[in-house]
Design a protein around this motif. Structure first.
Motif, PDB file in Angstrom:
ATOM      1  N   ASN A   1     -16.930  34.160  25.986  1.00  0.00           N
ATOM      2  CA  ASN A   1     -17.034  35.488  26.604  1.00  0.00           C
ATOM      3  C   ASN A   1     -18.159  35.579  27.620  1.00  0.00           C
ATOM      4  O   ASN A   1     -18.026  36.268  28.641  1.00  0.00           O
ATOM      5  N   ALA A   2     -19.300  34.910  27.351  1.00  0.00           N
ATOM      6  CA  ALA A   2     -20.409  34.975  28.299  1.00  0.00           C
ATOM      7  C   ALA A   2     -20.019  34.340  29.629  1.00  0.00           C
ATOM      8  O   ALA A   2     -20.332  34.862  30.701  1.00  0.00           O
ATOM      9  N   MET A   3     -19.342  33.199  29.558  1.00  0.00           N
ATOM     10  CA  MET A   3     -18.883  32.539  30.775  1.00  0.00           C
ATOM     11  C   MET A   3     -17.929  33.449  31.543  1.00  0.00           C
ATOM     12  O   MET A   3     -18.035  33.603  32.764  1.00  0.00           O
ATOM     13  N   TYR A   4     -16.988  34.052  30.822  1.00  0.00           N
ATOM     14  CA  TYR A   4     -16.025  34.941  31.470  1.00  0.00           C
ATOM     15  C   TYR A   4     -16.732  36.135  32.109  1.00  0.00           C
ATOM     16  O   TYR A   4     -16.480  36.474  33.271  1.00  0.00           O
ATOM     17  N   LEU A   5     -17.605  36.788  31.363  1.00  0.00           N
ATOM     18  CA  LEU A   5     -18.234  38.001  31.870  1.00  0.00           C
ATOM     19  C   LEU A   5     -19.136  37.717  33.067  1.00  0.00           C
ATOM     20  O   LEU A   5     -19.142  38.481  34.048  1.00  0.00           O
ATOM     21  N   ALA A   6     -19.892  36.646  33.020  1.00  0.00           N
ATOM     22  CA  ALA A   6     -20.750  36.314  34.149  1.00  0.00           C
ATOM     23  C   ALA A   6     -19.921  36.113  35.414  1.00  0.00           C
ATOM     24  O   ALA A   6     -20.255  36.629  36.488  1.00  0.00           O
TER      25      ALA A   6
END
Length: 395
Positions: free
Chosen positions: A203-208
């Motif tokens: 999720n962090a990769m996606y959101l960034a």
């Protein structure tokens, strides 16, 4: 249970109006223009030649023919940045280059391939039409006219147009700072080693990436485990226009986002959407907070439906339309909830991106999807041939 439309309205009510800043034109790519760029003067600022050739007086060559060509004396040259300074007199011509100012007194340009010329003379064997091959002053833009309108997301062509007006800096909407926090004891950073019951964190990769592609400034608050006090500490310290959290927003025994943020002013509720039913919304220390489920497909769907519109509102951008599109395959829908289905565009319409439906855990299959289809809450199935609202991914 709140409808998706009602929830979006509440999200948009929380975020700020667009704010503005002036930036140099050279760093304005991708920014949203906050004020019209207008032509300070005429563009082009002078009559100029559209061809390499000879600037002439129409009257001097009005009776020219192949049988009786007319010779003109070449008295000078007009090149880009180096205009011919005198007025063109009768019986004379000026060698002229593309883009160069048309001399005073000349009212046509004859292309060089249509004449016979030496260094000092040119032989013309046909009349020239008034204004032939001349780009008129102000032909592209009149003084004061809008060249790039406010609200445009600036692309290279817009920057070139603004530069042609002599603009060195532009007023743009300020990029919203959107912080994101990922929660869960089960999460392991990509490249790590999975233990029992653990999964790789995505999720962090996606959101960034999603926030950056939307034009926001992403702020990574990191990943915290299943402790409400850690969630509150991370969110409370965020310097942002909006905070997005993932995971821990449901009604289970280990929902740290709800545990940490509910006492601080965030309301947790269910939204009639699938995937993405458990969500939270409110303010912590005056900062808007949107709490999303933790499953990656739910995060991607909710970013498209709720977070992206909030970012676009802060940037002053309109919301892209959902287009009516034919389903070429049927699928089941959850009763009582609007479905957001990852789809693939195929000949004749769209089909589901996976045979597993819109399950929020099917993250690996999300990569093959082209966009999302939205199915109204009162439908329990989509049949082949039905029309659904579809939009390609905006992030």
């Amino acid at each position: 249970m709140r409808s998706a439309a009602e929830h979006l309205a509440q999200v948009l009510a929380l975020v700020r109006e667009p704010e503005f800043e002036a930036v140099p034109l050279g760093v304005a790519l991708g920014r949203v223009l906050g004020d019209d760029v207008r032509a300070a003067g005429a563009i082009p600022p002078f009559d100029n030649s559209a061809m390499d050739g000879y600037a002439v007086r129409v009257a001097d060559v009005s009776v020219a023919s192949e049988a009786a060509p007319i010779g003109l004396e070449v008295v000078g040259e007009s090149a880009a940045g180096h205009p011919y300074a005198d007025t063109l007199g009768p019986g004379t011509a000026v060698r002229i280059m593309t883009g160069a100012p048309v001399p005073a007194g000349a009212d046509a340009v004859i292309p060089q391939e249509l004449v016979a010329a030496t260094a000092t003379s040119v032989l013309v064997d046909a009349p020239a039409a008034p204004g032939a091959h001349i780009r008129r002053r102000g032909e592209d833009a009149a003084p004061g006219s809008v060249v790039v309108p406010a609200g445009v997301e600036l692309r290279p062509r817009h920057l070139a147009a603004a530069a042609s007006c002599g603009v060195a800096q532009v007023l743009v909407t300020r990029r919203p700072r959107v912080a994101f926090l990922v929660t869960g004891d089960e999460l392991v950073a990509p490249g790590g080693t999975l233990g029992p019951g653990q999964i790789f964190e995505s999720n962090a990769m996606y959101l960034a990436a999603a926030l950056a592609s939307l034009g926001a400034e992403p702020v990574d608050l990191g990943t915290v485990g299943d402790r409400g006090e850690d969630v509150l500490a991370a969110v409370s310290g965020a310097s942002a226009d909006l905070v997005v959290t993932t995971g821990g927003a449901s009604v289970g025994d280990h929902d740290p986002v709800k545990e940490g943020l509910a006492p601080a002013g965030v309301s947790f509720l269910t939204v009639a959407i699938q995937p993405g039913k458990p969500q939270g919304l409110g303010r912590v220390g005056g900062v808007p907070v949107v709490c999303l489920p933790g499953n990656p497909v739910a995060v991607a769907a909710c970013v498209e439906v709720f977070v992206a519109p909030a970012v676009r509102a802060m940037l002053g951008l309109p919301e892209p339309a959902w287009e009516p599109t034919r389903a070429v395959e049927g699928w089941r829908c959850p009763p009582g909830r609007e479905q957001v289905m990852p789809v693939v565009f195929v000949e004749g319409g769209v089909r589901p991106a996976t045979s597993g439906g819109s399950g929020s855990h099917l993250v690996a299959r999300l990569a093959v999807a082209d966009g999302l289809a939205r199915v109204r809450a009162d439908a329990d199935a989509v049949a082949a041939g039905d029309i659904v609202a579809v939009r390609r991914f905006t992030v």
